[in-house]
Structure formats: C-alpha cells, structure tokens
Design a protein around this motif. Sequence first.
Motif: not given
Length: 267
Positions: A38, A42, A93, A47
């Motif tokens: 990610g 992320i 995620w 995020t």
Amino acid sequence: MKNYDAIIIGAGQAGKPLATFLSEKGYRVAVIEKAFAGGSCINYGCTPTKIMIASARAAFDARQAKRLGVDVAEVRVNFKKIIKRRDEIVRSWRQGITDSFQEDENIDFIQGKASFEDKNKVKVEIQNAEPLFIASDKIFLNTGTLPRIPEIERIDQVPYLNALNMMELNEKMARKQNTPYKLAAMEMKNVSRGIETANTKGLMKVLTDADTDRILGASMLMPEGGEIMAILQVAMMGKLTYQDLMDSPFAHPTYAESLNNLFMNLK
C-alpha cells in the motif's frame, strides 16, 4: 536465480494495479516491498490522515450545530477510539492488498529491500534470511521520488513544469518561471453552499495562463476541496479553459457551481 516477466519494486499506489494488469496478461510478476503493501499513502499518509481529519470534522460540526439551530450536549473527543478506528482501517486496506497478491498465482509478493546488481538483476535483502536474487528484462520502480531537473544549458532561464508542480503551480512558482498568469480567488463567506452549510471559513483560488486561459493550478482551503480539485484536474487534462468552467451549468446546490462565480473574479 529465478527469472520473471516483470519485477515491480515498491507496492505503493501504482504497484498494485500494475501487478494485477500484468498478471491478467499472463506475466509472471515479482512485487518487492521493504515495508507494508500500500506504500506511504495507505500506511502513513493519505488514508490515516483523512481518517483522523474526518473525526476532527465531526467534532467541529457538532460544536457548530447550534449555529444551524441544533442544540447538542457536550462534545468530547475520545482520541483512543479515533486511533483505534484509524489503525483498523489501515490494517484492513493493507491486508487486502497483501491478500490479493498472495491469491494471484502469477504474482510473488516478496517483503525485503531491493537493490540492483545489474540492469536486469535485483538483490532482495530479507530479514532473517539469505538474500534473494531475481531477474527480469522489465523492472518497474514504484518507490516514490522527487523530480530531478536535467542539467541542460539555460534551463533555469525558461519556464518549465515537472511531474510534481504541473498540477500544483502557485503564484510563487509562476513568477519564478516567468509564466504570465491571472488569479481568481473567492472567500468561502461568499460561496452560497458554504453559507447554507455554515462552512464560511477558507477560500478558493485558481491560477490560469494569461495567454491560453487554461488552468495552471489551484488551492482549495474549504470543505470538500478535494472534490473541486478533481474537477479542475480533469479540466487540465482535457485542456479546457477557465471560460469552459465559468459557463458550465453545474448542479445546484453544490460547491462545484461556485466555480462559475470564482472565475468571474479573475484578475
């Protein structure tokens, strides 16, 4: 030494879709990541930041509710719960990307630090294990970087854009690059949707090319500013002029329709 059809160094935002695309074409792909799947977006950047900002926004809205005729009891922020929610979403995620790699029979996900042995050979240092050597004729770098300006004579004397600033040109950059520009700015206290929703702090600002009327860059310090930025980015990709947006009939009531009035303030 194992050979692959493609090697991708870095499992960030571009690495995952590229690996999936190549796999679907039948490529045997190695994806190397030294930290977490990610990438920084992320795991450390976009995020988790936006998750925490959402909590801050909820607290702000609750405390401002009285302005809209809604009485709310004392608002208390539980920071531990905010952090817990953030970490759960990030882990979910991250794990989703890792699982998708591991479930794809054409992709080998290798966690370690990559370095080049030669133009086609990569060494992967893996914690508590012997180094791994792999090779491919196609090696993609998805490690994140900053633009490097080539050493070209007199390049500092002409205006130019790179991948970092071409979507974010501001007044200082424009002046430094001798780019003729016009500026459109409007405070949120003058935006209808901002007044309706009691979001009157902040501003909208867009730079346009004085010669071509195309959009050079923008700053949106406002609620849902990212959504307005996306509209401007699409306009930039489509080479639209500011007049195209100024004359467009956007849906009402939205923040997007404020672009009509914003460009009427162009100077």
